[in-house]
Scaffold this active site. Structure first.
Site, PDB file in Angstrom:
ATOM      1  N   ARG A 201      25.704  38.728 -35.186  1.00 35.45           N
ATOM      2  CA  ARG A 201      25.950  37.283 -35.334  1.00 35.45           C
ATOM      3  C   ARG A 201      27.155  36.977 -36.214  1.00 35.45           C
ATOM      4  O   ARG A 201      27.176  36.030 -36.985  1.00 35.45           O
ATOM      5  CB  ARG A 201      24.688  36.593 -35.863  1.00 35.45           C
ATOM      6  N   GLY A 202      28.154  37.843 -36.090  1.00 36.23           N
ATOM      7  CA  GLY A 202      29.396  37.646 -36.819  1.00 36.23           C
ATOM      8  C   GLY A 202      29.442  38.356 -38.157  1.00 36.23           C
ATOM      9  O   GLY A 202      30.515  38.484 -38.763  1.00 36.23           O
TER      10      GLY A 202
ATOM     11  N   TYR B 275      18.600  27.643 -24.021  1.00 38.61           N
ATOM     12  CA  TYR B 275      19.799  27.481 -24.852  1.00 38.61           C
ATOM     13  C   TYR B 275      20.296  26.050 -24.704  1.00 38.61           C
ATOM     14  O   TYR B 275      20.814  25.669 -23.647  1.00 38.61           O
ATOM     15  CB  TYR B 275      20.909  28.436 -24.420  1.00 38.61           C
TER      16      TYR B 275
ATOM     17  N   SER C 130      31.673  41.362 -37.989  1.00 34.93           N
ATOM     18  CA  SER C 130      32.871  41.140 -37.168  1.00 34.93           C
ATOM     19  C   SER C 130      34.156  41.401 -37.940  1.00 34.93           C
ATOM     20  O   SER C 130      35.222  41.544 -37.345  1.00 34.93           O
ATOM     21  CB  SER C 130      32.895  39.689 -36.672  1.00 34.93           C
TER      22      SER C 130
ATOM     23  N   LEU D  91      27.723  42.434 -33.009  1.00 34.97           N
ATOM     24  CA  LEU D  91      28.440  42.103 -34.253  1.00 34.97           C
ATOM     25  C   LEU D  91      27.505  41.420 -35.249  1.00 34.97           C
ATOM     26  O   LEU D  91      27.962  40.812 -36.221  1.00 34.97           O
ATOM     27  CB  LEU D  91      29.649  41.209 -33.955  1.00 34.97           C
TER      28      LEU D  91
END
Length: 331
Positions: free
Chosen positions: A208-209, A56, A212, A206
């Site tokens: 990746r949003g 990352y 959400s 979620l």
């Protein structure tokens, strides 16, 4: 905050984990100060499970966590680290290397970047098609004997690989995507983990949003943001998926909670052996996610949620086809 043991042999962790990938660029620009504040707020709220990967930001994420956790009682933090993914200078991915010698090299750098003497859960990020899983798990078992690792985890592998790995050494948990619109693990992977008493740390809860409740059509993605080429965010698919979110919003409003909270609570309600790992990048989003801990879903709620978002209702795959083709969990 409540706590649960990961599987039969794993560590005790908070029932909500913090995934830090998005703090190092894979979802577009992030704010360093806000990222550290979010990690601190998570720890203050009792979250112990902190998840990262050595790839990352090519080490940036581990250094960020190391800085945020400096001075914190080591027993208060359960560090979960994925390894094996190869990156190039431009940030692209160059495959997987899970050879024993490579993993023992990778962990040396992770320990240095994190500023710790051991990693609580160490796992290959993906299955290396050129290295038997027995060799990979055996190498991590060697690192346990040497004191550098406490537990072994897996990530995005299928039921057969899980069984082969568990025959070599006890496995604490499988990290895998699981959400209302990504339910593939329910068929064979989740039953295999339960048969072997292996916990689940669920990421992408979620999506990746997307589910959400905050994502809207017209939201842009920047260069380097995974969602720019994620099938579920593409025109045509996006509209269909956001319609599902609106159906879920109706259920959430009836409960007096947010869409994100009910989506996280749904994952948690699927079993005490499942720990949602949320990718909050700001204190505000973290606080919303923490609110899911107080959401109780009764059978009627679960039925309403399933009616709003039936299994396999999502438009588009959870990863591009080229990536899915190389994922052991999809075979």
């Amino acid at each position: 905050m409540k706590y649960v043991q990961l599987g039969k042999t794993g560590p005790s962790v908070s029932t909500l984990g913090l995934g830090c990938m998005g703090m190092s660029g894979l979802y577009g620009p992030s704010d360093r100060k806000e990222s550290i504040a979010t990690i601190h707020a998570a720890m203050d709220a009792g979250i112990t499970l902190i998840d990262t990967g050595d790839f990352y930001g090519m080490g940036h994420n581990e250094m960020l966590i190391g800085e945020a956790a400096k001075g914190v009682d080591r027993d208060r933090v359960v560090l979960s680290v994925k390894a094996g993914a190869l990156r190039d200078v431009a940030g692209g991915f160059n495959g997987i290397d899970n050879r024993p010698a490579a993993l023992k090299n990778f962990i040396a750098y992770s320990l240095q970047r994190l500023g710790v003497d051991y990693i609580d859960i160490y796992r290959p990020a993906r299955l290396d098609p050129d290295v038997p899983i027995e060799d990979t798990v055996g190498a991590i078992a060697d690192m346990i004997k040497a004191g550098y690792v406490r537990h072994i985890g897996l990530s995005e592998v299928g039921a057969d690989t899980i069984r082969r790995a568990a025959a070599v050494h006890p496995i604490a948990d499988l990290q895998i995507e699981y959400s209302l619109i990504s339910r593939g693990i329910e068929d064979t992977i989740l039953p295999a983990c339960r048969e072997l008493s292996i916990g689940i740390t669920a990421y992408g809860v979620l999506s990746r949003g997307l589910i959400s409740g905050h994502w809207q059509k017209g939201h842009g993605t920047t260069a380097g943001d995974f969602r720019a080429f994620s099938p579920r965010f593409q025109e045509g698919n996006l509209e269909s998926n956001l319609a599902l979110v609106e159906a879920l919003r109706g259920v959430a409003e009836t409960k007096g909670v947010s869409v994100a909270q009910i989506a996280i609570a749904w994952v948690a309600a699927k079993g005490s052996d499942i720990v949602p790992v949320i990718g909050a990048r700001t204190v505000e989003r973290l606080e919303e996610a923490l609110g899911s801990q107080a959401v109780h879903l009764n059978p009627g709620d679960l039925s309403a949620i399933d009616a709003a978002i039936p299994k396999d209702a999502a438009a588009g795959g959870r990863y591009p086809e080229a990536m899915l083709a190389h994922m052991d969990s999809e075979k």
